[in-house]
Design an enzyme around this catalytic site. Structure first.
Site, short mmCIF file in Angstrom:
data_model
loop_
_atom_site.label_atom_id
_atom_site.label_comp_id
_atom_site.label_asym_id
_atom_site.label_seq_id
_atom_site.Cartn_x
_atom_site.Cartn_y
_atom_site.Cartn_z
N GLU A 68 0.85 -1.21 0.00
CA GLU A 68 0.00 0.00 0.00
C GLU A 68 0.88 1.25 0.00
OE1 GLU A 68 -2.85 -0.32 3.20
OE2 GLU A 68 -3.74 -2.10 2.33
N HIS A 102 -8.78 9.64 3.32
CA HIS A 102 -8.46 8.55 2.40
C HIS A 102 -8.71 9.07 0.99
CE1 HIS A 102 -8.20 4.71 0.44
NE2 HIS A 102 -7.84 4.15 1.58
N ARG A 150 -0.54 8.91 1.41
CA ARG A 150 -1.94 9.29 1.34
C ARG A 150 -2.21 10.79 1.32
NH1 ARG A 150 -5.28 5.30 5.17
NH2 ARG A 150 -4.69 3.64 3.77
N HIS A 179 -11.02 9.94 7.15
CA HIS A 179 -10.81 8.49 7.33
C HIS A 179 -10.23 8.13 8.70
CE1 HIS A 179 -10.06 4.44 5.96
NE2 HIS A 179 -8.76 4.53 6.17
N ARG A 236 -0.52 8.93 9.17
CA ARG A 236 -0.44 7.48 9.42
C ARG A 236 -0.11 6.72 8.14
NH1 ARG A 236 -4.36 3.11 8.93
NH2 ARG A 236 -5.71 4.66 7.98
P1 FAD Z 1 -13.20 0.96 16.27
O1 FAD Z 1 -12.96 -0.24 15.49
O2 FAD Z 1 -13.74 2.13 15.57
O3 FAD Z 1 -14.18 0.59 17.48
C1 FAD Z 1 -14.73 1.59 18.30
C2 FAD Z 1 -15.82 0.98 19.15
O4 FAD Z 1 -16.24 1.89 20.15
C3 FAD Z 1 -17.08 0.62 18.37
O5 FAD Z 1 -17.50 -0.63 18.81
C4 FAD Z 1 -18.07 1.70 18.78
O6 FAD Z 1 -19.41 1.30 18.68
C5 FAD Z 1 -17.66 1.91 20.22
N1 FAD Z 1 -18.08 3.18 20.80
C6 FAD Z 1 -17.88 4.43 20.32
N2 FAD Z 1 -18.42 5.34 21.14
C7 FAD Z 1 -18.97 4.67 22.17
C8 FAD Z 1 -19.70 5.06 23.33
N3 FAD Z 1 -20.01 6.34 23.61
N4 FAD Z 1 -20.12 4.09 24.18
C9 FAD Z 1 -19.87 2.78 23.92
N5 FAD Z 1 -19.20 2.36 22.83
C10 FAD Z 1 -18.76 3.29 21.97
N6 FAD Z 1 -6.70 0.38 9.29
C11 FAD Z 1 -5.78 -0.54 8.97
O7 FAD Z 1 -4.78 -0.70 9.68
N7 FAD Z 1 -5.97 -1.33 7.88
C12 FAD Z 1 -7.05 -1.22 7.07
O8 FAD Z 1 -7.18 -1.95 6.11
C13 FAD Z 1 -8.02 -0.23 7.37
N8 FAD Z 1 -9.10 -0.06 6.59
C14 FAD Z 1 -10.07 0.81 6.98
C15 FAD Z 1 -11.24 0.91 6.23
C16 FAD Z 1 -12.28 1.72 6.65
C17 FAD Z 1 -13.54 1.82 5.84
C18 FAD Z 1 -12.14 2.46 7.84
C19 FAD Z 1 -13.25 3.33 8.33
C20 FAD Z 1 -10.97 2.39 8.57
C21 FAD Z 1 -9.93 1.57 8.15
N9 FAD Z 1 -8.75 1.47 8.87
C22 FAD Z 1 -7.81 0.54 8.53
C23 FAD Z 1 -8.61 2.15 10.15
C24 FAD Z 1 -8.92 1.13 11.26
O9 FAD Z 1 -9.98 0.31 10.84
C25 FAD Z 1 -9.28 1.78 12.56
O10 FAD Z 1 -8.34 2.75 12.90
C26 FAD Z 1 -9.32 0.74 13.67
O11 FAD Z 1 -10.19 -0.30 13.28
C27 FAD Z 1 -9.74 1.36 14.96
O12 FAD Z 1 -9.98 0.34 15.87
P2 FAD Z 1 -10.50 0.71 17.32
O13 FAD Z 1 -10.68 -0.56 18.03
O14 FAD Z 1 -9.63 1.74 17.91
O15 FAD Z 1 -11.90 1.44 17.05
C1 SIN Z 2 -7.34 0.72 2.75
O1 SIN Z 2 -7.64 -0.46 2.56
O2 SIN Z 2 -7.02 1.50 1.86
C2 SIN Z 2 -7.37 1.24 4.14
C3 SIN Z 2 -6.08 0.99 4.75
C4 SIN Z 2 -5.91 1.87 5.93
O3 SIN Z 2 -6.69 2.78 6.17
O4 SIN Z 2 -4.93 1.64 6.63
#
Ligand code: FAD
Ligand code: SIN
Length: 547
Positions: free
Chosen positions: A115, A242, A290, A351, A386
């Site tokens: 990537e 993104h 990015r 993103h 990032r």
């Molecule tokens: P999240 O996975 O966002 O989880 C947050 C949780 O907190 C959720 O369950 C939510 O419901 C809960 N929550 C929020 N507020 C409250 C509240 N007030 N009370 C109770 N619960 C609450 N990163 C990569 O490294 N590789 C990838 O391929 C990639 N692809 C991506 C594609 C997309 C479409 C997106 C949006 C992001 C992508 N990212 C990727 C970024 C990555 O997915 C996120 O940074 C990562 O998943 C964050 O994980 P997390 O556990 O911190 O939060």
């Molecule tokens: C993607 O698949 O392009 C998302 C990867 C990322 O946000 O790290």
């Protein structure tokens, strides 16, 4: 009556919250709270995968160097070294716990994507639905674990600190976190939940912008709660866009992502007339970091007065495209686009939140007993920008490291829960008028998108500052005056986060990584190679950003 006290209160069920819960459950009772269903999170929608060194042709040094380069001289090298070095062990542990990654059919080894910004192919993935697979396997582990209690549809409203005690202190320094007030979205009741440790894993805040790849749950709740509780917040001027989300004529709450892996596969960015343009912006062309790609697209769109550009893979064999990106292929077909034959209309969207709640290398915040992991945290890994697929790695590594640290904290500290008040129902019974919430929410989102977007200027930031103060005041006032609801809780959080973002972006007087201001177009290491920080003093007007 003796109140129930948990050892670990985990808020959020993305990669960070689920993995932390699994590891912590070996040492104590875990309560896992989540706002929607267990699956609904940014993690679920992750496509590209998890970056980690695997082959002899790659090295930790190269992954570290790529991450530091993307971070534009603002990462903490110790945090970066930690996540990179822990990567292989995390991948193997996930596999042991049932997570599947795609293998190369001919060679039998894991297929690794490349990537933007990565000098090597090192992204472990499961087809183009890595997040869905991760959530499937981790939620299975969580549900089977008797030490983990799960409350779905439970939204945290505010953290409990000394300020919720009968005799609150006047200042916000040296406070302890005792748990949360949580709102049950089904029965509309609010509950006081006590815990020896509280772990915020609430993800990002993409919903502060009008166009975002983030799902509806990403309203910055954890960040806003931590700020109100007195934790230090840092680097909020760095919000990653993104470059490629699917352009549709009708606005959607969440924009569908076209993974960067599509550009890694060979996809080329083109203008509406089918001409390539990335060679004019960076030697890595469509695979440049990015921020550069998003800015290049933004510039081309503005210059040409067009509302999207195209991503083209149609010159590759259809079978290969469909095998590599089945989810993207089918989702685009639903919109009437056959990506094996036609170019994909794409546009940048908000993103990833690179700033967040400041933590040390163990996920510890400066509120005692409060930890922050995953996207909600600013732990030094991402700096000013990032590197792709580093955030899942960050979330998982910090979940692991902090689970050990929190265990030590609760074994050494006796928490005194006396005097914490029940929720005071100071909100009136006045019903909410949806038009007010949607007006305020959309106005704030539009303001942030247009004035604190990919390209900024002093004039726009100055105007934004004036407008956001009024809007945020109105949002908080409406929250206080109306019967408690998900809508008003989110509105208050979006307003608090937006207001902080405007202040951070106005404060940094240079351009670095994701923060690009046309009035200060250069990087200024002498004055600005520093994190920006704010900590609420309890009297909002007195809190200032510093570096
Ligand atoms: P999240 O996975 O966002 O989880 C947050 C949780 O907190 C959720 O369950 C939510 O419901 C809960 N929550 C929020 N507020 C409250 C509240 N007030 N009370 C109770 N619960 C609450 N990163 C990569 O490294 N590789 C990838 O391929 C990639 N692809 C991506 C594609 C997309 C479409 C997106 C949006 C992001 C992508 N990212 C990727 C970024 C990555 O997915 C996120 O940074 C990562 O998943 C964050 O994980 P997390 O556990 O911190 O939060
Ligand atoms: C993607 O698949 O392009 C998302 C990867 C990322 O946000 O790290």
């Amino acid at each position: 009556m003796k109140e129930n006290v948990y050892d670990y209160l985990v808020i959020g069920s993305g990669a960070a919250g689920l993995y932390f819960s699994i590891l912590a459950a070996d040492h104590g009772k875990v309560l896992l709270l989540t706002k929607n269903s267990l699956k609904e999170s940014n993690t679920y929608y992750a496509q590209g995968g998890i970056a980690s060194v695997d082959r002899d042709t790659d090295s930790f040094e190269e992954h570290i160097k790529d991450t530091l380069t993307a971070g534009d001289e603002l990462c903490n090298p110790k945090s970066v070294e930690m996540i990179v070095n822990e990567g292989p062990e995390i991948i193997h542990d996930l596999i042991r716990r049932g997570v599947k990654f795609t293998k190369d059919q001919n060679r039998g080894e894991y297929s690794l994507h490349r990537e933007g910004g990565h000098s090597k192919s090192r992204v472990f993935h499961f087809k183009d639905i890595t997040g869905r697979e991760l959530i499937r396997a981790l939620t299975k582990n969580v549900k089977e674990n008797k030490n983990i209690t799960i409350f779905e549809n439970t939204m945290c409203v505010d953290l409990l600190t000394e300020h919720q005690k009968i005799d609150p202190p006047s200042d916000y320094r040296n406070v302890t976190c005792y748990g949360v007030y949580a709102f049950n979205l089904k029965n509309k009741k609010i509950q006081k939940i006590l815990s020896r440790s509280t772990i915020l894993a609430t993800g990002g805040s993409g919903q502060v912008y009008l166009h975002t790849s983030n799902p509806a749950v990403a309203t910055g709740d954890g960040l806003a709660m931590a700020y109100r509780a007195g934790a230090t917040i840092s680097n909020l001027e760095f919000y990653q866009f993104h470059p490629t989300t699917l352009y549709t004529e009708k606005d959607k709450e969440s924009s569908f992502l076209i993974s960067e892996a599509v550009r890694g596969f060979g996809g080329e960015l083109k203008t509406k007339d089918g001409k390539k343009f990335m060679h004019r912006y960076h030697s890595l062309k469509s695979l440049a970091p990015r921020d550069i790609v998003a800015r290049a697209i933004d510039t081309e769109m503005k210059k040409r007065g067009e509302d999207h550009v195209y991503l083209d893979v149609s010159n590759f064999p259809a079978k290969k495209i469909i095998a590599s990106f089945p989810n993207i292929y089918h989702r685009c077909l639903e919109e009437g686009i056959d990506i094996t034959k036609e170019m994909i209309p794409v546009v940048p969207a908000a993103h990833y939140q690179c700033g967040g709640i400041e933590t040390d290398l163990h996920g510890k915040t400066d509120v005692k007993g409060l930890y922050a992991i995953g996207e909600v945290a600013q732990n030094g890994v991402h700096g000013a920008n990032r590197l792709a697929s580093n955030s899942l790695l960050d979330a998982l590594v910090f979940a692991k490291i902090s689970s050990v640290s929190v265990q030590k904290y609760i074994s050494k500290n006796m928490t005194d829960f006396t005097g914490i008040k029940e929720w005071e129902y100071y909100h009136t019974e006045r019903p909410l008028e949806k038009v007010v919430v949607s007006y305020l929410r959309n106005t704030i989102k539009r303001l942030v998108s247009e004035f604190v977007g990919i390209v900024r200027s002093d004039e726009r930031l100055k105007m934004a500052q004036k407008m956001i103060d009024l809007l945020a005041w109105q949002a908080r006032d409406y929250y206080m005056q109306t019967k408690l609801s998900k809508e008003t809780i989110e509105l208050r959080n979006i307003a608090d986060v937006a207001s902080l973002m405007v202040r951070f972006a106005s404060f940094r007087r240079e351009s670095r990584g994701l923060h690009y201001n046309i009035d200060h177009p250069h990087k200024d290491n002498e004055n600005w190679q520093k994190n920006t920080r704010i900590r609420s003093s309890g009297r909002r007007s007195k809190s200032e950003i510093s570096k």
